[in-house]
Write a protein that holds these residues in place. Structure first.
Motif, PDB file in Angstrom:
ATOM      1  N   VAL A  97     -10.961   8.523 -32.435  1.00  0.00           N
ATOM      2  CA  VAL A  97      -9.529   8.613 -32.695  1.00  0.00           C
ATOM      3  C   VAL A  97      -9.237   8.300 -34.160  1.00  0.00           C
ATOM      4  O   VAL A  97      -9.847   7.411 -34.749  1.00  0.00           O
ATOM      5  CB  VAL A  97      -8.767   7.651 -31.756  1.00  0.00           C
ATOM      6  CG1 VAL A  97      -7.295   7.601 -32.095  1.00  0.00           C
ATOM      7  CG2 VAL A  97      -8.956   8.105 -30.315  1.00  0.00           C
ATOM      8  N   PHE A  98      -8.287   9.046 -34.728  1.00  0.00           N
ATOM      9  CA  PHE A  98      -7.935   8.893 -36.133  1.00  0.00           C
ATOM     10  C   PHE A  98      -7.031   7.676 -36.347  1.00  0.00           C
ATOM     11  O   PHE A  98      -6.333   7.235 -35.437  1.00  0.00           O
ATOM     12  CB  PHE A  98      -7.252  10.165 -36.631  1.00  0.00           C
ATOM     13  CG  PHE A  98      -8.188  11.337 -36.723  1.00  0.00           C
ATOM     14  CD1 PHE A  98      -8.852  11.617 -37.914  1.00  0.00           C
ATOM     15  CD2 PHE A  98      -8.448  12.132 -35.617  1.00  0.00           C
ATOM     16  CE1 PHE A  98      -9.732  12.689 -38.004  1.00  0.00           C
ATOM     17  CE2 PHE A  98      -9.319  13.208 -35.699  1.00  0.00           C
ATOM     18  CZ  PHE A  98      -9.964  13.484 -36.891  1.00  0.00           C
ATOM     19  N   TRP A  99      -7.040   7.189 -37.569  1.00  0.00           N
ATOM     20  CA  TRP A  99      -6.319   5.963 -37.943  1.00  0.00           C
ATOM     21  C   TRP A  99      -4.815   6.040 -37.684  1.00  0.00           C
ATOM     22  O   TRP A  99      -4.170   5.018 -37.510  1.00  0.00           O
ATOM     23  CB  TRP A  99      -6.543   5.670 -39.434  1.00  0.00           C
ATOM     24  CG  TRP A  99      -5.977   6.749 -40.297  1.00  0.00           C
ATOM     25  CD1 TRP A  99      -6.514   7.983 -40.532  1.00  0.00           C
ATOM     26  CD2 TRP A  99      -4.734   6.727 -41.001  1.00  0.00           C
ATOM     27  NE1 TRP A  99      -5.694   8.721 -41.346  1.00  0.00           N
ATOM     28  CE2 TRP A  99      -4.596   7.981 -41.645  1.00  0.00           C
ATOM     29  CE3 TRP A  99      -3.727   5.770 -41.161  1.00  0.00           C
ATOM     30  CZ2 TRP A  99      -3.483   8.292 -42.441  1.00  0.00           C
ATOM     31  CZ3 TRP A  99      -2.624   6.077 -41.934  1.00  0.00           C
ATOM     32  CH2 TRP A  99      -2.506   7.335 -42.561  1.00  0.00           C
ATOM     33  N   LEU A 109      -2.872   4.354 -30.996  1.00  0.00           N
ATOM     34  CA  LEU A 109      -3.507   3.237 -31.686  1.00  0.00           C
ATOM     35  C   LEU A 109      -2.491   2.388 -32.450  1.00  0.00           C
ATOM     36  O   LEU A 109      -2.579   1.163 -32.472  1.00  0.00           O
ATOM     37  CB  LEU A 109      -4.497   3.836 -32.684  1.00  0.00           C
ATOM     38  CG  LEU A 109      -5.510   2.923 -33.309  1.00  0.00           C
ATOM     39  CD1 LEU A 109      -6.425   2.379 -32.237  1.00  0.00           C
ATOM     40  CD2 LEU A 109      -6.314   3.689 -34.345  1.00  0.00           C
ATOM     41  N   THR A 110      -1.536   3.037 -33.101  1.00  0.00           N
ATOM     42  CA  THR A 110      -0.630   2.308 -33.980  1.00  0.00           C
ATOM     43  C   THR A 110       0.562   1.726 -33.226  1.00  0.00           C
ATOM     44  O   THR A 110       1.168   0.766 -33.696  1.00  0.00           O
ATOM     45  CB  THR A 110      -0.112   3.218 -35.107  1.00  0.00           C
ATOM     46  OG1 THR A 110       0.517   4.375 -34.525  1.00  0.00           O
ATOM     47  CG2 THR A 110      -1.253   3.681 -35.996  1.00  0.00           C
ATOM     48  N   MET A 166     -11.921   7.216 -36.557  1.00  0.00           N
ATOM     49  CA  MET A 166     -12.257   5.839 -36.932  1.00  0.00           C
ATOM     50  C   MET A 166     -12.516   4.936 -35.726  1.00  0.00           C
ATOM     51  O   MET A 166     -13.342   4.033 -35.789  1.00  0.00           O
ATOM     52  CB  MET A 166     -11.101   5.254 -37.747  1.00  0.00           C
ATOM     53  CG  MET A 166     -11.284   3.814 -38.159  1.00  0.00           C
ATOM     54  SD  MET A 166      -9.919   3.202 -39.194  1.00  0.00           S
ATOM     55  CE  MET A 166      -8.629   3.014 -37.970  1.00  0.00           C
ATOM     56  N   VAL A 167     -11.796   5.149 -34.637  1.00  0.00           N
ATOM     57  CA  VAL A 167     -11.780   4.170 -33.551  1.00  0.00           C
ATOM     58  C   VAL A 167     -12.489   4.736 -32.321  1.00  0.00           C
ATOM     59  O   VAL A 167     -12.342   5.918 -31.994  1.00  0.00           O
ATOM     60  CB  VAL A 167     -10.324   3.770 -33.228  1.00  0.00           C
ATOM     61  CG1 VAL A 167     -10.260   2.866 -32.014  1.00  0.00           C
ATOM     62  CG2 VAL A 167      -9.716   3.063 -34.430  1.00  0.00           C
ATOM     63  N   ALA A 209      -7.076  -1.597 -28.573  1.00  0.00           N
ATOM     64  CA  ALA A 209      -5.848  -1.162 -29.247  1.00  0.00           C
ATOM     65  C   ALA A 209      -5.415   0.188 -28.708  1.00  0.00           C
ATOM     66  O   ALA A 209      -4.227   0.468 -28.548  1.00  0.00           O
ATOM     67  CB  ALA A 209      -6.063  -1.071 -30.755  1.00  0.00           C
TER      68      ALA A 209
END
Lengths: 314, 314
Positions: free
Chosen positions: A35-37, A42-43, B34-35, B41
Motif C-alpha cells: 500500500v502507498f503512503w 492508512l492515513t 510502502m506498507v 494502521a
C-alpha cells in the motif's frame, strides 16, 4: 531407514489486489509492501472491510457479507463494489489456498479503501490467512468475558439512523450524513482493539460493550443468548453493527422451530439465560464461560447449539 | 531571444521510514508501495499521527506536537516514541524539501502504527508534502462552516478521562483502558472525513461539531473566538482533542496582554463574538466567514489576529 513424515507447514497468506472499478485481479507477494503512503485506509482508517470464513473449499454466508459490504460502501460514499469481481477474486484465492496440503479453515478479508490522495482512485485487496490457533481453541473452550462501557454513546435518535445502520441504505437520503459511518463496518477499529487488549491484560478473553444495563455487542462479535427454544440478540442498528452470522443463525433457526427475537437485552437477561454466545464470521461461535468473573453454567445442549450455528452458515 | 523562466514545479513528497525502536531512518520512494498488507494502521486504523507545519526551514510548534505524540502513544499502549529519532528524521526531510527551488510551506506528518501482525513490531514513517492550494486560500479567505452533531457523545465522566484526554498520562492508571483512545490523535478519522465530505457536498468548507448547544471542535481543527481582548476556546479534554495550535496561541497571547480562557462555549457565544477562527497546524488559522449560512462580520483586527496566531507558532 523409515523416512519421517514431512512436517506440516502453514500455507502462506494469499493476497490479491482487486481493482475496485472492475479491472484486474493480481497477486501480491505477502513479503513485499503493498500500500502507498497516501492511501486513505492508512492515513485515516477511511475504508471498509468484511471478514468471511472459508471452510471446506467455500466462502460461508457470502450473500450477507456481500450485502453488508455494499451497504458500508454506500454509507461512506465509496464506489459501489463490483461484487462479481470480489466473488471471482475470492474463488481464485480459495483455489490457491487449498492447493497447500495442510490448508484448513481460513479467514478471507475484503478491504475497500478510499484510496490514494494523489490519484483519487479507490483501492481494494483481499487476504486469505489461516484461522488462528487461539480462535480455534475459543470455538471449543469458550471465552471468559468482561463487560465495559464503550466510552461513547451513539445518538440513535438522529433522523434516518435506524434504517441506515441496518444497511437499508436505499431507504435513507442518498447523501450519507457524517454520522452515518457508525452503521458501516469501517477500518476504524482501534478502540475495539484497545478494549480487547485491556481485557487480555486483565485476564479475560473478550469484551461485551454495555450502556448502563443495556447489552450492546462484543468487540468483534454479536451477543446471542439461548433459553429453552428462545434465541435472543440485542436489536441491531444504531449503535449495534448488524451481524452477518447472527442473521444467518436467526433465519436458519427460525426455519427449524426455534423462536428468535431481536430486542434490547439487559445484563440480568444474560445471567438468566441457559447459555450466552459470541458469534462472528471466523470464530463462528464461542460460548461465554465466565461473565465479569461469574461462571456461567454449561448448558446440556452446547453441542447442539454449536452445530446449529455452524449449519446456519451453509 | 530571451529565455522564458523555467516553470515552477512542485517538489515531490519526501517520505522517510522511521524505525520506532531507534533503528535506521531511510528513504521511501513515493511511487512505490510502502506498507505491508498486515500493518495495523491499514487493517484497523490502529496507530497515531501528528501533522506539523514546516515553514521557513523549520518545524513549527515542535515541542507541543512531540508531547501530544508521546501522550497518544501511551494512551494506545504503543511503544514510547524515541523523539530524537523523529526530530532527526524531520530535520533530514526538511533539508531535502528545501533543496527544491520552489519549496514553500509544507505539511509534515508523523505516523506510528502498531505495525505488522506477523512481526508484532511497531512501524513508523514521516511524510512531507506541499500545503494544498485549498488550505492556502482558506488562510486568506476564511471558510464557510456548518455545524453538525458528531453522531456520538463521549462519556466524559468515566474515571480518569479528564486527565487522560488532556495528555497528562502519567497521572492515570498505567494500563490504558479501552475508552481512553478518545483522547489520542488516532488514525480513525473516517467519521471526520465523512463530515467534511458532507459539508463540501452541501456548499460548505468545514464543520464544527456541536452537542446540543455546546460547541466542541472543528473536524480537523480547534474553535477559537475573539471579542475585544478576550480569546476563548472550548475547554479541551474529554470529547475535545487538545489542540497544539490553540495551546501555542494561548501561551503567546497571554504573554502579550490578551485574556485567554478555556471554557464551554455555546452557539450564541460564537454569533456574539467579534470573530471566530478554526486553528490547526498546517492551515494555521481560517476565519469563519459564514456559520450555518449566517454571515459573520469581518473584524477590524483580522490581520492583527492572523499575525498573532502565526507568531505564536514561533
Amino acid at each position: 531407514m523409515a523416512l519421517d513424515p514431512k512436517p506440516r507447514s502453514t500455507p502462506s497468506p494469499v493476497i490479491l489486489v482487486v481493482e475496485p472499478y472492475g479491472g484486474s485481479i493480481r497477486h501480491q507477494n505477502p513479503n513485499l509492501p503493498m500500500v502507498f503512503w497516501d492511501d486513505a485506509a492508512l492515513t485515516r482508517g477511511d475504508g471498509i472491510f468484511e471478514t468471511i470464513l472459508i471452510r471446506d473449499g467455500k466462502a460461508c454466508n457470502l450473500q450477507r457479507h456481500s450485502e453488508r459490504f455494499k451497504a458500508s460502501a454506500a454509507l461512506l460514499g465509496l464506489p459501489e463494489p463490483i461484487l462479481e469481481g470480489w466473488h471471482k477474486a475470492t474463488e481464485m484465492a480459495i483455489e490457491e489456498w487449498y492447493a497447500h496440503p495442510s490448508a484448513g479453515d481460513a479467514s478471507c478479508t475484503w478491504t475497500l479503501s478510499r484510496g490514494r490522495a494523489s490519484t483519487g482512485l479507490a483501492s481494494g485487496w483481499l487476504t486469505v490467512t489461516a484461522v488462528s490457533a487461539e480462535k480455534l481453541a475459543q470455538r471449543e473452550n469458550g471465552v471468559s468475558v468482561m463487560t465495559s462501557s464503550r466510552g461513547y454513546s451513539v445518538d440513535t435518535d438522529l433522523p434516518g439512523i435506524a434504517k441506515a445502520t441496518r444497511g437499508e441504505v436505499s431507504k435513507v437520503s442518498r447523501t450519507p450524513a457524517p454520522w452515518l459511518t457508525v452503521g458501516a463496518k469501517t477500518l476504524a477499529y482501534a478502540a475495539n482493539m484497545a478494549a480487547l487488549r485491556y481485557a487480555t491484560a486483565n485476564g479475560f478473553d473478550d469484551v461485551i460493550f454495555t450502556e448502563d444495563d443495556r447489552v450492546l455487542e462484543g468487540a468483534t462479535s454479536t451477543v446471542v443468548s439461548f433459553k429453552g427454544d428462545k434465541i435472543r440478540t440485542p436489536a441491531p442498528g444504531g449503535d449495534i453493527l448488524p451481524g452477518t452470522t447472527q442473521a444467518a443463525l436467526f433465519d436458519y433457526a427460525t426455519e427449524h422451530g426455534w423462536r428468535c427475537k431481536e430486542k434490547d437485552l439487559t445484563m440480568d437477561h444474560l445471567f438468566g439465560a441457559d447459555s450466552v454466545w459470541l458469534v462472528s464470521s471466523v470464530r463462528i461461535a464461542a460460548r461465554v464461560t465466565r461473565l465479569d468473573g461469574y461462571k456461567l453454567p454449561k448448558p446440556d445442549n452446547e453441542k447442539q447449539i454449536r452445530d446449529l450455528i455452524t449449519k446456519a452458515l451453509g
